[in-house]
Design an enzyme around this catalytic site. Structure first.
Site, PDB file in Angstrom:
ATOM      1  CG  ASP A  17      -1.977   0.829   1.039  1.00 51.66           C
ATOM      2  OD1 ASP A  17      -2.571   1.425  -0.458  1.00 51.66           O
ATOM      3  OD2 ASP A  17      -2.640   1.677   2.235  1.00 51.66           O
ATOM      4  CG  ASN A  65      -7.903  -2.234  -5.180  1.00 53.18           C
ATOM      5  OD1 ASN A  65      -7.228  -2.815  -4.668  1.00 53.18           O
ATOM      6  ND2 ASN A  65      -8.223  -1.364  -4.039  1.00 53.18           N
TER       7      ASN A  65
HETATM    8  C1  IPE Z   1      -5.098  -2.685  -0.037  1.00 53.37           C
HETATM    9  O1  IPE Z   1      -5.124  -1.401  -0.226  1.00 53.37           O
HETATM   10  C2  IPE Z   1      -5.176  -3.323  -1.541  1.00 53.37           C
HETATM   11  C3  IPE Z   1      -4.106  -3.498  -1.978  1.00 53.37           C
HETATM   12  C4  IPE Z   1      -2.877  -3.721  -1.774  1.00 53.37           C
HETATM   13  C5  IPE Z   1      -4.234  -4.089  -3.341  1.00 53.37           C
HETATM   14  P1  IPE Z   1      -6.070  -0.059  -0.314  1.00 53.37           P
HETATM   15  O2  IPE Z   1      -5.486   0.552  -0.721  1.00 53.37           O
HETATM   16  O3  IPE Z   1      -6.900  -0.717  -1.232  1.00 53.37           O
HETATM   17  O4  IPE Z   1      -7.312  -0.412   1.223  1.00 53.37           O
HETATM   18  P2  IPE Z   1      -8.012   0.768   1.507  1.00 53.37           P
HETATM   19  O5  IPE Z   1      -8.619   0.754   0.660  1.00 53.37           O
HETATM   20  O6  IPE Z   1      -7.264   2.419   1.812  1.00 53.37           O
HETATM   21  O7  IPE Z   1      -8.550  -0.433   3.286  1.00 53.37           O
HETATM   22  C1  IPE Z   2      -2.485   0.553  -3.113  1.00 51.34           C
HETATM   23  O1  IPE Z   2      -1.094   1.765  -3.488  1.00 51.34           O
HETATM   24  C2  IPE Z   2      -2.079  -0.507  -4.563  1.00 51.34           C
HETATM   25  C3  IPE Z   2      -3.178  -0.919  -4.854  1.00 51.34           C
HETATM   26  C4  IPE Z   2      -4.066  -0.649  -3.568  1.00 51.34           C
HETATM   27  C5  IPE Z   2      -3.548  -1.430  -5.940  1.00 51.34           C
HETATM   28  P1  IPE Z   2      -2.485   2.107  -3.236  1.00 51.34           P
HETATM   29  O2  IPE Z   2      -3.082   3.458  -4.677  1.00 51.34           O
HETATM   30  O3  IPE Z   2      -3.664   2.489  -2.375  1.00 51.34           O
HETATM   31  O4  IPE Z   2      -2.120   3.728  -2.732  1.00 51.34           O
HETATM   32  P2  IPE Z   2      -2.422   5.050  -1.728  1.00 51.34           P
HETATM   33  O5  IPE Z   2      -2.902   4.157  -0.410  1.00 51.34           O
HETATM   34  O6  IPE Z   2      -3.494   5.422  -2.456  1.00 51.34           O
HETATM   35  O7  IPE Z   2      -1.508   5.957  -1.244  1.00 51.34           O
HETATM   36 MG    MG Z   3      -4.401   2.706  -0.931  1.00 51.93          MG
END
Ligand code: IPE
Ligand code: IPE
Ligand code: MG
Length: 249
Positions: A19, A67
């Site tokens: 993340d 997502n």
């Molecule tokens: C969790 O990250 C999913 C992945 C890393 C693929 P998110 O960024 O989607 O999680 P939330 O929405 O902050 O809980």
């Molecule tokens: C995790 O990084 C990757 C995926 C969920 C695909 P994020 O895209 O959630 O990054 P933040 O949380 O917005 O920084």
């Molecule tokens: Mg995220």
């Protein structure tokens, strides 16, 4: 029970919520997708490092079932990134003897991506080194539900007696069938939540959270997490004395 052995210092199964890609990009006034591109680099480094130290299984959360709610542009950018990453990395994974498997509702992806996934799984199926699980269109609740629905079907077909179902048998119906449960869960990016990752399988994982954003996570960060893990006492419900063989831990 024996004292903690040196080999316990390396977790057998590491599960990572990668993340922080979006925030990494935002802080640099870059589009979010640039963060995801950098995230692939971090994944490559971590896969190599885990394989080198003898991790048996590495699970990376690449795309959650939630997502899809992101802006269309980000979702389609991620899909093409998965495609190119698979095209570029599959032979290297094969050369490193890494077996790649996907867990999740992959039939939700485009036909071409599904085909690529099958190709990479087939290419690396005979690899005997680390197993790399990519959680894509994965949700822990989805996983439990699909296992429950298999159970219901087996009972209806007379193949299973409800009373005979135990945790081990149920575990074999989950997407991670045949693999040990994660020993170490790592989440980068500062949030302290599971976000519908491996809900059943994480029951006794050691949880490690770091503020480091995924594009900045490297071998040193991984070593730090492993050192932290090596200093934990896993009790699985027992007392500290039982686990340390009578000595105080
Ligand atoms: C969790 O990250 C999913 C992945 C890393 C693929 P998110 O960024 O989607 O999680 P939330 O929405 O902050 O809980
Ligand atoms: C995790 O990084 C990757 C995926 C969920 C695909 P994020 O895209 O959630 O990054 P933040 O949380 O917005 O920084
Ligand atoms: Mg995220």
């Amino acid at each position: 029970m024996t004292n903690k052995k040196t080999e316990d210092a390396v977790p057998r199964h590491v599960a990572i919520v990668m993340d922080g890609n979006g925030r990494w990009a935002k802080a640099r006034f870059l589009p979010r997708l640039m963060g995801h591109h950098r995230g692939v680099e971090s994944a490559r480094k971590v896969i190599r490092a885990c394989s080198n130290v003898g991790v048996e299984c590495l699970t990376l959360f690449a795309f959650s079932s939630e997502n899809w709610k992101r802006p269309e542009e980000e979702v389609s950018g991620l899909m093409s990134l998965f495609m190119t990453a698979l095209e570029r990395e599959s032979t290297a994974l094969f050369r490193h003897n890494v077996r790649m498997r996907f867990i999740g509702h992959t039939s939700g992806f485009s036909a071409s991506l599904q085909e690529k996934i099958q190709q990479v799984e087939a290419l690396t199926a005979s690899c005997t080194g680390m197993t790399l699980l990519i959680a894509a269109n994965y949700g822990g609740r989805w996983d439990i539900l699909q296992a429950v629905s298999t159970v219901a079907q087996k009972i209806a077909d007379g193949e299973l007696v409800a009373d005979s179902l135990d945790e081990t048998a149920f575990g074999q119906l989950l997407a991670t069938a045949g693999l040990p449960d994660p020993d170490l869960f790592i989440r980068t990016g500062g949030e302290k939540r599971i976000s519908n990752f491996l809900l059943w399988q994480l029951a006794y994982a050691e949880l490690y959270f770091t503020d480091v954003l995924w594009p900045e996570f490297d071998e040193d960060c991984l070593q730090k997490a492993f050192r932290d893990f090596a200093n934990r006492q896993r009790r699985f419900g027992m007392t500290g004395e039982q686990v340390s063989g009578g000595k105080h831990a």
